[in-house]
Motif scaffolding. Structure first.
Motif, short mmCIF file in Angstrom:
data_model
loop_
_atom_site.label_atom_id
_atom_site.label_comp_id
_atom_site.label_asym_id
_atom_site.label_seq_id
_atom_site.Cartn_x
_atom_site.Cartn_y
_atom_site.Cartn_z
N CYS A 158 0.85 -1.29 -0.03
CA CYS A 158 0.01 0.17 -0.09
C CYS A 158 1.09 1.12 -0.19
CB CYS A 158 -1.06 0.07 1.16
SG CYS A 158 -1.76 1.35 1.32
N CYS A 177 -6.70 -1.89 0.67
CA CYS A 177 -5.70 -1.96 2.02
C CYS A 177 -6.76 -2.26 3.15
CB CYS A 177 -5.02 -0.73 2.00
SG CYS A 177 -4.16 -0.78 3.51
N CYS A 188 -5.95 0.82 5.78
CA CYS A 188 -6.25 2.14 5.58
C CYS A 188 -7.28 2.35 4.52
CB CYS A 188 -5.07 3.14 5.22
SG CYS A 188 -4.51 2.76 3.52
N HIS A 233 -0.07 4.26 0.45
CA HIS A 233 -0.54 5.25 1.48
C HIS A 233 0.02 4.91 2.84
CE1 HIS A 233 -3.92 7.33 3.76
NE2 HIS A 233 -3.46 8.10 2.99
N CYS A 234 -0.07 3.56 3.07
CA CYS A 234 0.40 3.42 4.73
C CYS A 234 1.42 2.41 4.81
CB CYS A 234 -0.96 3.03 5.31
SG CYS A 234 -1.40 1.19 4.98
N HIS A 282 1.47 -0.59 4.30
CA HIS A 282 0.98 -2.03 4.73
C HIS A 282 1.22 -3.02 3.44
CE1 HIS A 282 -1.25 -4.68 7.44
NE2 HIS A 282 -1.65 -5.17 6.15
ZN LIG Z 1 -2.85 1.27 3.35
#
Ligand SMILES: [Zn+2]
Length: 200
Positions: A13, A27, A30, A15-16, A18
C-alpha cells in the motif's frame, strides 16, 4: 535476488506501507485501493516532468510582475523581485519567495529526473534513500500552493510600497502550469518501480 512485492505475491500500500496479499483490492489497514503498479507510471512521470521543466524556464526568464506608477513602468522577473525585497531589507520575504518559486521547484524536478534515470538504468544504489527522497518531495508537494500564495504575497508587498498598479506577466501563467505539472508528475510516480530493477 532482491525481493519486491511482486516477487512475493503481495502488494504494497503506497498510502500506509502495509503489505497485503496480491488478490486484495483495498488495503485492510487504511482502506485505500491497491494496485500492483500505477498504470504506465514511468512514461507519465517522465513526460510530465519534462513538460514541467519546459515551463520552469520561461517562468524564471520572463516578466512575472509589471509595476506601474504615474511616472514609471517596470517589468520584473522572479529573480528581480527577490533582489527587490533583499534591497529593501525584507530578507524573510525574499528568502521565502526564493525557496518557493526558484529553489524548491527546481529540486523537485531534479529529484524526479534522478529517480526516473535510476529506474531506466536499473540502478540498485541506495534504494532506501531514494524512497525517502521521493517521500520528501511528495511531502513538499502538499505545499505547492505555497508557490502561488507567494506570488500574491509578492504583489501585495509591492502594493504597500505605494506603487499605483501591479499586474501579472506571462511568467506567472507558466509558473502556475509548472507547479501543476510537477504535482501530477509526483502523483504519477510509483516508488515500487525502483525496487523492480533486478527482476528485469
Ligand atoms: Zn494502506
Amino acid at each position: 535476488m532482491m525481493q519486491t512485492d511482486i516477487s512475493t505475491n503481495t502488494v504494497l500500500c503506497l498510502h500506509c506501507q502495509h503489505i497485503s496479499s496480491a488478490h486484495m483490492k483495498t488495503c485492510l489497514t487504511c482502506g485505500e485501493p491497491l494496485h500492483q503498479r500505477k498504470v504506465d507510471s514511468y512514461n507519465r512521470t517522465l513526460y510530465l516532468t519534462l513538460a514541467a521543466i519546459v515551463f520552469y524556464l520561461p517562468s524564471n526568464y520572463f516578466t512575472i510582475m509589471k509595476t506601474q506608477t504615474l511616472t514609471t513602468y517596470e517589468d520584473n522577473t522572479i529573480i528581480q523581485g527577490i533582489f527587490y525585497f533583499f534591497q529593501h531589507g525584507e530578507f524573510f520575504v525574499g528568502t521565502v519567495i526564493f525557496m518557493a518559486s526558484v529553489f524548491i521547484p527546481m529540486v523537485k524536478l531534479v529529484i524526479l529526473m534522478f529517480l526516473l534515470y535510476s529506474i531506466k538504468t536499473n540502478s540498485t544504489w541506495k534504494l532506501r534513500d531514494k524512497n525517502k527522497l521521493f517521500a520528501t518531495i511528495h511531502t513538499i508537494g502538499r505545499w505547492s500552493m505555497l508557490d502561488i500564495f507567494v506570488m500574491g504575497l509578492m504583489i501585495s508587498m509591492v502594493h504597500f510600497e505605494g506603487l499605483a498598479m501591479v499586474t501579472l506577466g506571462w511568467a506567472s501563467l507558466s509558473f502556475a502550469i509548472m507547479v501543476v505539472l510537477t504535482m501530477f508528475a509526483t502523483q504519477s510516480f510509483d516508488t515500487r518501480l525502483l525496487w523492480d530493477t533486478k527482476l528485469k
